[in-house]
Every structure is written in C-alpha cells, then in structure tokens.
Design a protein around this motif. Sequence first.
Motif, mmCIF file in Angstrom:
data_model
loop_
_atom_site.group_PDB
_atom_site.id
_atom_site.type_symbol
_atom_site.label_atom_id
_atom_site.label_comp_id
_atom_site.label_asym_id
_atom_site.label_seq_id
_atom_site.Cartn_x
_atom_site.Cartn_y
_atom_site.Cartn_z
ATOM 1 N N ALA A 115 0.833 -1.270 0.162
ATOM 2 C CA ALA A 115 0.046 0.026 -0.132
ATOM 3 C C ALA A 115 0.763 1.231 0.171
ATOM 4 C CB ALA A 115 -1.024 -0.152 1.384
ATOM 5 N N GLY A 116 1.766 1.420 -0.854
ATOM 6 C CA GLY A 116 3.006 2.363 -1.056
ATOM 7 C C GLY A 116 3.758 2.236 0.156
ATOM 8 N N LEU A 117 3.443 2.664 1.272
ATOM 9 C CA LEU A 117 4.324 2.545 2.632
ATOM 10 C C LEU A 117 3.248 2.576 3.644
ATOM 11 C CD1 LEU A 117 7.092 2.268 3.423
ATOM 12 C CD2 LEU A 117 7.567 4.883 3.669
ATOM 13 N N PHE A 118 2.374 1.405 3.686
ATOM 14 C CA PHE A 118 1.540 1.113 4.648
ATOM 15 C C PHE A 118 0.216 2.220 4.824
ATOM 16 C CE2 PHE A 118 5.480 0.019 6.291
ATOM 17 C CZ PHE A 118 5.710 -1.214 6.545
ATOM 18 N N VAL A 119 0.093 2.807 3.702
ATOM 19 C CA VAL A 119 -0.674 4.153 3.364
ATOM 20 C C VAL A 119 -1.983 3.970 2.554
ATOM 21 C CG1 VAL A 119 -0.675 6.517 2.258
ATOM 22 C CG2 VAL A 119 1.284 5.686 3.612
ATOM 23 N N VAL A 120 -2.122 3.314 1.512
ATOM 24 C CA VAL A 120 -3.166 3.603 0.506
ATOM 25 C C VAL A 120 -4.288 2.494 0.788
ATOM 26 C CG1 VAL A 120 -3.552 3.644 -2.166
ATOM 27 C CG2 VAL A 120 -1.461 3.983 -1.257
ATOM 28 N N GLN A 121 -4.953 2.524 1.811
ATOM 29 C CA GLN A 121 -5.986 1.914 2.494
ATOM 30 C C GLN A 121 -6.964 1.594 1.575
ATOM 31 O OE1 GLN A 121 -3.593 1.632 4.691
ATOM 32 N NE2 GLN A 121 -4.781 1.620 6.714
ATOM 33 N N ALA A 122 -7.581 2.594 0.916
ATOM 34 C CA ALA A 122 -8.725 2.207 -0.104
ATOM 35 C C ALA A 122 -8.217 2.093 -1.359
ATOM 36 C CB ALA A 122 -9.536 3.724 0.056
ATOM 37 N N ARG B 242 -18.770 3.391 3.751
ATOM 38 C CA ARG B 242 -19.715 2.772 2.508
ATOM 39 C C ARG B 242 -19.233 1.429 2.358
ATOM 40 N NH1 ARG B 242 -18.694 7.123 -0.831
ATOM 41 N NH2 ARG B 242 -17.443 5.675 -2.412
ATOM 42 N N GLU B 243 -18.036 1.198 2.006
ATOM 43 C CA GLU B 243 -17.439 -0.249 1.386
ATOM 44 C C GLU B 243 -17.013 -0.996 2.490
ATOM 45 O OE1 GLU B 243 -14.773 0.557 -1.531
ATOM 46 O OE2 GLU B 243 -15.845 1.988 -2.395
ATOM 47 N N GLY B 244 -17.350 -0.742 3.937
ATOM 48 C CA GLY B 244 -17.145 -1.573 5.142
ATOM 49 C C GLY B 244 -15.655 -1.837 5.088
ATOM 50 N N LEU C 264 -6.395 -2.241 1.383
ATOM 51 C CA LEU C 264 -7.767 -3.134 2.147
ATOM 52 C C LEU C 264 -8.665 -3.555 1.300
ATOM 53 C CD1 LEU C 264 -8.132 -0.870 5.471
ATOM 54 C CD2 LEU C 264 -6.218 -2.398 4.947
ATOM 55 N N ILE C 265 -8.676 -3.229 0.068
ATOM 56 C CA ILE C 265 -9.645 -3.542 -1.076
ATOM 57 C C ILE C 265 -9.280 -4.909 -1.453
ATOM 58 C CG2 ILE C 265 -10.447 -1.288 -1.558
ATOM 59 C CD1 ILE C 265 -8.457 -1.657 -3.940
ATOM 60 N N MET C 266 -7.883 -5.463 -1.098
ATOM 61 C CA MET C 266 -7.610 -7.027 -1.732
ATOM 62 C C MET C 266 -8.534 -8.033 -1.128
ATOM 63 S SD MET C 266 -3.529 -7.439 -2.131
ATOM 64 C CE MET C 266 -2.713 -6.678 -3.260
ATOM 65 N N GLY C 267 -8.484 -8.898 -1.729
ATOM 66 C CA GLY C 267 -9.316 -10.354 -1.117
ATOM 67 C C GLY C 267 -8.388 -11.536 -1.495
ATOM 68 N N PRO C 268 -9.115 -12.705 -1.177
ATOM 69 C CA PRO C 268 -8.586 -13.985 -1.204
ATOM 70 C C PRO C 268 -7.815 -14.242 -2.681
ATOM 71 C CG PRO C 268 -10.499 -14.152 -0.136
ATOM 72 C CD PRO C 268 -10.546 -12.741 -0.519
ATOM 73 N N GLU C 269 -8.424 -13.974 -3.660
ATOM 74 C CA GLU C 269 -7.725 -14.074 -5.077
ATOM 75 C C GLU C 269 -6.313 -13.316 -5.183
ATOM 76 O OE1 GLU C 269 -9.000 -13.205 -9.641
ATOM 77 O OE2 GLU C 269 -10.603 -13.340 -7.885
#
Length: 479
Positions: A77-84, A363-365, A454-459
């Motif tokens: 996430a860049g450097l623990f930054v780009v959560q969304a 909004r995206e939980g 944080l938008i990543m998933g199992p795939e």
Amino acid sequence: MSINPNEVWEPTSDHRTPMGTLHSEAARDHLWMHFTRHSVFEDRTEGGLGHTVPIITKGQGWKIWDDRGNEYIDGLAGLFVVQAGHGREELAEAAAKQAKELAFFPLWSYAHPKAIELAERLASHAPGDLNRVFFTTGGGEAVETAWKLAKQYFKLTGKPTKHKVISRAVAYHGTPQGALSITGIPAAKEMFEPLVPGAHKVPNTNLYRAPEHLQGDEKAFGRWAADRIAEAIEFEGPDTVAAVFLEPVQNSGGCFPPPAGYFERVREICDEYDVLLVSDEVICSFGRIGSMFACDDFGYVPDIITCAKGMTSGYSPIGAMIASDRLFEPFKSGTTYFPHGYTFGGHPVSAAVAMANLDIFEREGLNDRVKQNAPIFKATLDKLLDLPLVGDVRGAGYFYGIELVKDKATRETFNDAESERLLRGFLSKALFDAGLYCRADDRGDPVIQLAPPLIMGPEQFDDIESRLRSVLTEAENHL
Ligand SMILES: Cc1ncc(COP(=O)(O)O)c(C=O)c1O
C-alpha cells in the motif's frame, strides 16, 4: 470504486522532464531519495551495477505500473498508506473542491471547517475520552508532538521532573530528533547522536525470538515483556518517566503482534506509575488491523494515539495526535497554551480528503472486510512455512511479516554479509521483477513485509503467495 482495469496505459521508458532530461537521469542526478543507497544508481561504467531508479507512474486499486508499463501488485500500500486503493476519483475530487474553496489556512488560533469536522470524526472513533485532536503533517511529527505534550502536561500538573520516555527495541517511530530518540534502531540513529536525552528501550514482543524459557508460552512471554517496562520505570525513577510509546503491532523487525495479556499489563503499569501510554498507530490505525484505531483490536485505552498514513489513503498528507480530555484539562484556563505547531498541520485539502476517505471506509465496510479476510490472508501466507527459508509468519489484519532463517530447526539467522546478499543482492529486485512490490527489511532479523490496500481479497492473497513462493524457492540458490 472508480477502477477501470481495461484502461489503456501507454508503456514508455523515455519520459522526459520539462527541461528535456530523461526522468531516470534527472532522478539519479537531482532527486535525493529517502533511506536510499544512491551508489547503486551512480555506477555508470560499462558492465557496472548501473541500476536505474524505479519510477512508478500510475496506480489503480491494488495495482501499480512503472514507466515502462510493467504491472505490479502493490503489496505494501505504498508505505502502509493506500488503504482504499489507488485511483479513487472521489478523493481527487475532494482535494480539488477544497483547493478551489479554501486552499490554505493555518490552525494557529483560527480554524477551518474540514479540520473541525475531521477532529470531531476522529474523536468519535477514538476510544475512551480521547477527544482532543492536534493535527500534524505526518507520523513523525505526531510522535514528536506526543512527547512534547507529555512533558508539558506533567510540568503543568505538579510533576515537572517527569520527562523521559520508554519504547521498544527495533521499533521505528520517525525521524525528527525527538521521534528518532524514541526509535529503537541503532543504525538509524548513530549518525545523529547525541539525540534528545531520556529515551530508554525495553524488549519488544517478538515471540519467535523470546527468551528460551518463555518460548511457546505466549501469555508468560507477554507478562515478561510488559514487566520490563515496569522495571525500566523503576530503574530510571518513576518521578522522571513521562510516557511509554508502543505500536499495537510493531512494524520494524517484522510485525510483532502483542501477546495475549500484554497491553492489559502495560495499562496497569502505566496507571500504577502515572506514566502516559502512547499508542503509536501511524501504521496500525484506519483498518490496517481491522478497526479504525488498533487499540480497539487489542482491547486497551491509551492516553494518546498518534496516527497518519492511512487517514487519507495517501491522497494528501496529514497526521494527528489524539489526546485524552485529562491531558487537555490544564490547557483550558488562564494564559496556558501548547507552544507547538506546524504551518501545514491539518491542511484544509488533506482534511477534506480524509473526510472523503472515511466516507469510503464506511460505505464499503473496509474495516469489516479486513476482519473477515485477515484469517484467510494469514492462512495463505502460512503455506509458505513449508519452504526451508521461511521461519515464521506473523502479524494481524492486513499486516504480515515473513521471517527468513538460515536454519529452521535452530532458528539461526543470517549474518550481516549473508543478509546483505540475500535481501539487497537478490530478494528486493527479484520480488519486484516477479511483479510484487513489498518490503525486504533487515532492520532486525531479515523479513519480507506485506501490508496491501484493504480492498484486496483472497484471489490476490493467492497471487501474492505464489509469487513469493517462486522467488523464495529461487533464493535458496543465492545463499
Ligand atoms: C509507528 C510509526 N511511527 C512514526 C512513523 C513516522 O511517520 P512519518 O514517516 O509520516 O513521519 C512511522 C513511519 O513509518 C511509523 O511506522
């Protein structure tokens, strides 16, 4: 989400600056990169090292691209930054709207709407009575601010000799000279000594490297590690110690989660000695572990939270120190004030972006997503434990460290030369070449770190695991 994976991206490596220089050459000749060995870019001889500066030009979701059009997974996430995730148009639009309305105003005796709204919103997420928000431009300034507040608070409340701080071995808390004193990485400090005096270190919570008699007994190890804080307070004199700075999950060294009972005991110790507990959540807040503030993930209420990075998902810089009502109390009357501030602290554009970013979280939980997926992410990375090089996989939420060892049975680590050859000589580049941007870190024992959007998933977890597997298998040949 405004991610369009089909968008055409023109690969090119001959991007030039407005002055006509190749980006790679202008980077080498004019840009001073942070924590970077520039020697690798300087060797221009034929057959020399001749690395070109990696230039990242574009991001969408969890993907990034370099200036040649190569695609990478953003595993950090860049450097623990780009959560969304990258490429969120609504965050860019929030910044543009605010810049048009009021591009800048300081928080020096004046306020502006977005800083007010963001302070209220952060206070509503923070536990206990942590209701007072002091904005900075980043994490190191937030840590610096917390130490200064701790000193002034005790001066104002009749305990003027309380000024020292305690933190943990190998922990990173930033580079301003106060924050650097709190940092526990000797190599990051030695060139700048003498630093701010009064910063003392205690052991961290690396269970994998726990003293032999405590290995395998997490609770006993947690108790032991917490009690080292009480011991340090006693050694220094309780009347001289102002604060303890701890990350919920310690980053440097490779993601050390707190053992069961650790923070409960730390809280008891801090209360007993009237020492402030500062939860340095510059990495761990904003969903990285699963909650807005990670102290909630581990069930403790600190006196101060420091945070930054994920607050805007990186679309604009901002940080904050969030203090309890008790700490603000002496500043409520008379001529007393906190003589401290930053021109750009709580910048209107950053505050507006932070508000829009937190809208996306709701909004995206995103926090629930991390809570649901964290066990799957951990289990996927745990598969790597069948490789001879992988000694330990640890962490929480979307934040993991993979410790590499020379001998799994004895947990023997690499010496400096081997570590240099393995991490810098092979792994960093090989992982990048395999399309995975992550961190190969040797500030403690050698680790690979992952902290994706944080938008990543199992795939994507499976994809990361298979890239790591092939590179770590190949790494065997480079020992
Ligand atoms: C726990 C912690 N504290 C403080 C900092 C410093 O933050 P910044 O680089 O924004 O100054 C960092 C940076 O990674 C961090 O991880």
